[in-house]
Motif scaffolding. Sequence first.
Motif, PDB file in Angstrom:
ATOM      1  N   HIS A   4      -2.344  -8.000  -3.860  1.00  0.00           N
ATOM      2  CA  HIS A   4      -1.077  -8.049  -4.578  1.00  0.00           C
ATOM      3  C   HIS A   4      -0.322  -9.303  -4.159  1.00  0.00           C
ATOM      4  CE1 HIS A   4       3.073  -6.888  -5.676  1.00  0.00           C
ATOM      5  NE2 HIS A   4       2.463  -6.274  -6.668  1.00  0.00           N
ATOM      6  N   ASP A   5       0.389  -9.931  -5.099  1.00  0.00           N
ATOM      7  CA  ASP A   5       1.111 -11.165  -4.813  1.00  0.00           C
ATOM      8  C   ASP A   5       2.127 -11.009  -3.689  1.00  0.00           C
ATOM      9  OD1 ASP A   5      -0.276 -12.522  -6.773  1.00  0.00           O
ATOM     10  OD2 ASP A   5       1.276 -12.261  -8.296  1.00  0.00           O
ATOM     11  N   PHE A   6       2.844  -9.894  -3.641  1.00  0.00           N
ATOM     12  CA  PHE A   6       3.883  -9.682  -2.638  1.00  0.00           C
ATOM     13  C   PHE A   6       3.312  -9.134  -1.332  1.00  0.00           C
ATOM     14  CE2 PHE A   6       7.167  -7.198  -0.500  1.00  0.00           C
ATOM     15  CZ  PHE A   6       8.248  -8.071  -0.501  1.00  0.00           C
ATOM     16  N   PHE A   7       2.459  -8.142  -1.412  1.00  0.00           N
ATOM     17  CA  PHE A   7       1.964  -7.434  -0.233  1.00  0.00           C
ATOM     18  C   PHE A   7       0.714  -8.049   0.382  1.00  0.00           C
ATOM     19  CE2 PHE A   7       4.200  -4.202  -2.772  1.00  0.00           C
ATOM     20  CZ  PHE A   7       5.183  -3.851  -1.854  1.00  0.00           C
ATOM     21  N   GLY A   8       0.032  -8.895  -0.374  1.00  0.00           N
ATOM     22  CA  GLY A   8      -1.213  -9.467   0.129  1.00  0.00           C
ATOM     23  C   GLY A   8      -2.359  -8.494  -0.074  1.00  0.00           C
ATOM     24  N   ALA A  52     -11.176   5.069   5.661  1.00  0.00           N
ATOM     25  CA  ALA A  52     -10.608   6.275   5.057  1.00  0.00           C
ATOM     26  C   ALA A  52     -10.010   6.010   3.678  1.00  0.00           C
ATOM     27  CB  ALA A  52      -9.540   6.867   5.974  1.00  0.00           C
ATOM     28  N   GLY A  53      -9.904   4.748   3.272  1.00  0.00           N
ATOM     29  CA  GLY A  53      -9.331   4.433   1.966  1.00  0.00           C
ATOM     30  C   GLY A  53      -7.828   4.362   1.960  1.00  0.00           C
ATOM     31  N   GLU A  54      -7.213   4.361   3.138  1.00  0.00           N
ATOM     32  CA  GLU A  54      -5.759   4.305   3.229  1.00  0.00           C
ATOM     33  C   GLU A  54      -5.236   2.911   2.906  1.00  0.00           C
ATOM     34  OE1 GLU A  54      -3.462   5.897   6.536  1.00  0.00           O
ATOM     35  OE2 GLU A  54      -5.189   7.138   7.006  1.00  0.00           O
ATOM     36  N   VAL A  55      -3.999   2.869   2.442  1.00  0.00           N
ATOM     37  CA  VAL A  55      -3.289   1.622   2.192  1.00  0.00           C
ATOM     38  C   VAL A  55      -2.076   1.621   3.101  1.00  0.00           C
ATOM     39  CG1 VAL A  55      -1.930   0.363   0.489  1.00  0.00           C
ATOM     40  CG2 VAL A  55      -4.055   1.459  -0.193  1.00  0.00           C
ATOM     41  N   TYR A  56      -1.845   0.495   3.813  1.00  0.00           N
ATOM     42  CA  TYR A  56      -0.668   0.391   4.664  1.00  0.00           C
ATOM     43  C   TYR A  56      -0.207  -1.060   4.731  1.00  0.00           C
ATOM     44  CZ  TYR A  56       2.651   0.969   8.420  1.00  0.00           C
ATOM     45  OH  TYR A  56       3.809   0.981   9.145  1.00  0.00           O
ATOM     46  N   TRP A  57       1.125  -1.246   4.681  1.00  0.00           N
ATOM     47  CA  TRP A  57       1.754  -2.554   4.813  1.00  0.00           C
ATOM     48  C   TRP A  57       3.085  -2.336   5.503  1.00  0.00           C
ATOM     49  CZ3 TRP A  57       6.495  -4.042   2.950  1.00  0.00           C
ATOM     50  CH2 TRP A  57       6.778  -5.411   2.973  1.00  0.00           C
ATOM     51  N   SER A  58       3.496  -3.262   6.356  1.00  0.00           N
ATOM     52  CA  SER A  58       4.755  -3.120   7.080  1.00  0.00           C
ATOM     53  C   SER A  58       5.362  -4.491   7.342  1.00  0.00           C
ATOM     54  CB  SER A  58       4.517  -2.388   8.400  1.00  0.00           C
ATOM     55  OG  SER A  58       5.713  -2.277   9.125  1.00  0.00           O
ATOM     56  N   ASP A  85      -5.361   5.869  -5.737  1.00  0.00           N
ATOM     57  CA  ASP A  85      -4.183   6.442  -6.389  1.00  0.00           C
ATOM     58  C   ASP A  85      -3.057   5.428  -6.577  1.00  0.00           C
ATOM     59  OD1 ASP A  85      -5.465   8.883  -6.439  1.00  0.00           O
ATOM     60  OD2 ASP A  85      -4.508   9.606  -4.602  1.00  0.00           O
ATOM     61  N   VAL A  86      -3.270   4.186  -6.139  1.00  0.00           N
ATOM     62  CA  VAL A  86      -2.231   3.159  -6.192  1.00  0.00           C
ATOM     63  C   VAL A  86      -2.478   2.229  -7.373  1.00  0.00           C
ATOM     64  CG1 VAL A  86      -1.153   1.250  -4.965  1.00  0.00           C
ATOM     65  CG2 VAL A  86      -1.925   3.264  -3.699  1.00  0.00           C
ATOM     66  N   GLN A  87      -1.483   2.150  -8.250  1.00  0.00           N
ATOM     67  CA  GLN A  87      -1.560   1.279  -9.427  1.00  0.00           C
ATOM     68  C   GLN A  87      -0.763  -0.014  -9.170  1.00  0.00           C
ATOM     69  OE1 GLN A  87      -3.504   2.165 -12.062  1.00  0.00           O
ATOM     70  NE2 GLN A  87      -4.017   3.914 -10.761  1.00  0.00           N
ATOM     71  N   ALA A  88      -1.182  -1.081  -9.802  1.00  0.00           N
ATOM     72  CA  ALA A  88      -0.501  -2.370  -9.649  1.00  0.00           C
ATOM     73  C   ALA A  88       0.966  -2.282 -10.041  1.00  0.00           C
ATOM     74  CB  ALA A  88      -1.215  -3.436 -10.476  1.00  0.00           C
ATOM     75  N   GLU A  89       1.282  -1.479 -11.060  1.00  0.00           N
ATOM     76  CA  GLU A  89       2.672  -1.342 -11.508  1.00  0.00           C
ATOM     77  C   GLU A  89       3.547  -0.738 -10.411  1.00  0.00           C
ATOM     78  OE1 GLU A  89       0.059   0.065 -13.287  1.00  0.00           O
ATOM     79  OE2 GLU A  89      -0.113  -1.552 -14.742  1.00  0.00           O
ATOM     80  N   ALA A  90       3.003   0.215  -9.659  1.00  0.00           N
ATOM     81  CA  ALA A  90       3.757   0.835  -8.566  1.00  0.00           C
ATOM     82  C   ALA A  90       4.005  -0.182  -7.450  1.00  0.00           C
ATOM     83  CB  ALA A  90       3.016   2.053  -8.030  1.00  0.00           C
ATOM     84  N   LEU A  91       3.030  -1.026  -7.178  1.00  0.00           N
ATOM     85  CA  LEU A  91       3.214  -2.072  -6.167  1.00  0.00           C
ATOM     86  C   LEU A  91       4.259  -3.084  -6.629  1.00  0.00           C
ATOM     87  CD1 LEU A  91      -0.496  -2.653  -5.084  1.00  0.00           C
ATOM     88  CD2 LEU A  91       1.283  -1.370  -3.864  1.00  0.00           C
ATOM     89  N   ASP A  92       4.233  -3.437  -7.905  1.00  0.00           N
ATOM     90  CA  ASP A  92       5.239  -4.358  -8.452  1.00  0.00           C
ATOM     91  C   ASP A  92       6.640  -3.769  -8.323  1.00  0.00           C
ATOM     92  OD1 ASP A  92       3.193  -6.100  -9.175  1.00  0.00           O
ATOM     93  OD2 ASP A  92       3.203  -5.503 -11.292  1.00  0.00           O
TER      94      ASP A  92
END
Length: 167
Positions: free
Chosen positions: A5-9, A16-22, A43-50
């Motif tokens: 993702h452009d913002f989160f990298g 385990a398939g987990e997603v984490y950013w801090s 379960d994470v869509q690009a629109e939700a990250l945006d």
Amino acid sequence: MTIEHDFFGILGSDDAGEVYWSETAELGDQDIEVDLSSPNEDDVQAEALDLAAAMINNIEDLDSAARESLVAELTTKATPTSTYIDQHVEEMDPEALADAIIWDSGDQQIDFLRSLRLQRVGFHPHHTGSEEHFALLEYSISPDDTDSLLIVAIDVNGDTVQISIEN
């Protein structure tokens, strides 16, 4: 599998398939912990990250909207907001409480809410329904004196879906 993702990298990639950013964000003169997590990257869509990125970039507006929902709860007795205020006014050391309340308009409840410190904002991009908690904003009146938090859960539209106390 990973998500870029452009913002989160780059997000994801653990077994385990987990997603984490801090990161740490600034709100006025205060640092706030901001994180994003999902137990399953599928379960994470690009629109939700945006949307999460936009909310992080406008954290002042997010905080203002959450505080408005706290103020709105003051019109009803026995809400989590009024309970949190009453508990801390009764239980905190008067000197610590006086140090924590940085506003003095004459309205103790409003001054209390204006003095709350936003500690953390946690985003859950896998919760995209209108009644699900997309983000949790955690407030404390005095992080050094109490572990109790006032939590505002908002949905993908930025609307408050729940206010609760966590001890």
